[in-house]
Write a protein that holds these residues in place. Sequence first.
Motif, PDB file in Angstrom:
ATOM      1  N   SER A 187      -0.372  -6.027   2.728  1.00  0.00           N
ATOM      2  CA  SER A 187      -0.493  -5.442   3.497  1.00  0.00           C
ATOM      3  C   SER A 187      -2.322  -5.767   3.917  1.00  0.00           C
ATOM      4  CB  SER A 187      -1.279  -4.176   2.930  1.00  0.00           C
ATOM      5  OG  SER A 187      -1.727  -4.219   1.600  1.00  0.00           O
ATOM      6  N   GLU A 188      -1.999  -4.843   5.263  1.00  0.00           N
ATOM      7  CA  GLU A 188      -3.629  -5.485   6.206  1.00  0.00           C
ATOM      8  C   GLU A 188      -5.121  -5.045   4.944  1.00  0.00           C
ATOM      9  OE1 GLU A 188      -4.001  -4.789  10.690  1.00  0.00           O
ATOM     10  OE2 GLU A 188      -4.760  -2.408   9.600  1.00  0.00           O
ATOM     11  N   ASP A 217       8.029  -0.235  11.075  1.00  0.00           N
ATOM     12  CA  ASP A 217       8.702   0.688  11.294  1.00  0.00           C
ATOM     13  C   ASP A 217       9.186   1.698  10.418  1.00  0.00           C
ATOM     14  OD1 ASP A 217      11.556   0.356  10.652  1.00  0.00           O
ATOM     15  OD2 ASP A 217      11.768  -0.468  12.579  1.00  0.00           O
ATOM     16  N   LEU A 263      10.536  -4.738   9.703  1.00  0.00           N
ATOM     17  CA  LEU A 263       9.497  -6.026  10.136  1.00  0.00           C
ATOM     18  C   LEU A 263       9.498  -7.270  10.699  1.00  0.00           C
ATOM     19  CD1 LEU A 263       6.590  -7.025  10.040  1.00  0.00           C
ATOM     20  CD2 LEU A 263       7.352  -8.630   7.138  1.00  0.00           C
ATOM     21  N   LYS A 304       2.718   0.075   6.628  1.00  0.00           N
ATOM     22  CA  LYS A 304       2.800   0.366   8.135  1.00  0.00           C
ATOM     23  C   LYS A 304       2.356  -1.307   8.622  1.00  0.00           C
ATOM     24  CE  LYS A 304       2.965   2.205  12.108  1.00  0.00           C
ATOM     25  NZ  LYS A 304       4.498   2.018  12.898  1.00  0.00           N
ATOM     26  N   ASN A 305       0.816  -1.302   8.690  1.00  0.00           N
ATOM     27  CA  ASN A 305       0.465  -2.496   9.068  1.00  0.00           C
ATOM     28  C   ASN A 305       0.542  -3.828   8.524  1.00  0.00           C
ATOM     29  OD1 ASN A 305      -0.327  -1.408  11.863  1.00  0.00           O
ATOM     30  ND2 ASN A 305      -1.918  -0.424  11.037  1.00  0.00           N
ATOM     31  N   ARG A 361      -0.003 -10.417  12.745  1.00  0.00           N
ATOM     32  CA  ARG A 361      -0.027  -8.876  12.540  1.00  0.00           C
ATOM     33  C   ARG A 361       0.944  -8.399  13.245  1.00  0.00           C
ATOM     34  NH1 ARG A 361      -5.457  -7.705   9.710  1.00  0.00           N
ATOM     35  NH2 ARG A 361      -6.152  -9.939   9.904  1.00  0.00           N
ATOM     36  N   HIS A 362       1.979  -7.482  12.312  1.00  0.00           N
ATOM     37  CA  HIS A 362       3.203  -6.623  12.749  1.00  0.00           C
ATOM     38  C   HIS A 362       2.581  -5.630  11.880  1.00  0.00           C
ATOM     39  CE1 HIS A 362       4.598  -9.804  15.852  1.00  0.00           C
ATOM     40  NE2 HIS A 362       5.127 -10.483  14.150  1.00  0.00           N
ATOM     41  N   SER A 363       3.731  -4.276  12.685  1.00  0.00           N
ATOM     42  CA  SER A 363       4.125  -3.765  11.951  1.00  0.00           C
ATOM     43  C   SER A 363       5.550  -3.445  11.329  1.00  0.00           C
ATOM     44  CB  SER A 363       3.628  -2.011  12.961  1.00  0.00           C
ATOM     45  OG  SER A 363       2.045  -2.229  13.104  1.00  0.00           O
TER      46      SER A 363
END
Length: 144
Positions: free
Chosen positions: A119-120, A16, A21, A104-105, A12-14
């Motif tokens: 995407s999350e 910016d 990424l 974002k996530n 899991r990353h975001s």
Amino acid sequence: MEGKQTFVGEYRHSLDSKNRLFIPAKFRELLGENFAISRTSEKCLLLFSEDEWMHYTDKLLNGVPADTKLLARRLFSQTTYATPDAQGRVIVPANLCGLAELQKNVVIVGVGNHAEIWSEENWQAFSDEYSDEAVAEMFSALGF
């Protein structure tokens, strides 16, 4: 004897504000210095090493049917090559972020010969769709 390594795991990353990424180090190792980021029919993006990308697209490049040209135009026009920066980040173009609904996530998952960026929210929806029982039935049907 050492076997070929595959993409495994979930990270899991975001993204910016510049759509950068972070790609996990293990995945960067498998992807190589330059790799392809492409679309799919699902709401995620595909990450392929250059060799795997060529293998994946070989049927399109050598196809005969007229539909092959249409699909090739769509796929290749919505693909980019990426090279990670010193911090291990790549820029995901806005059009690809839109196709995969990335905001974002994000979740980066290993899928054997490639990785996927979700995407999350879409990853959670996908995960919720397939219960442990349903996955067990699929494995059983395949003889595992």
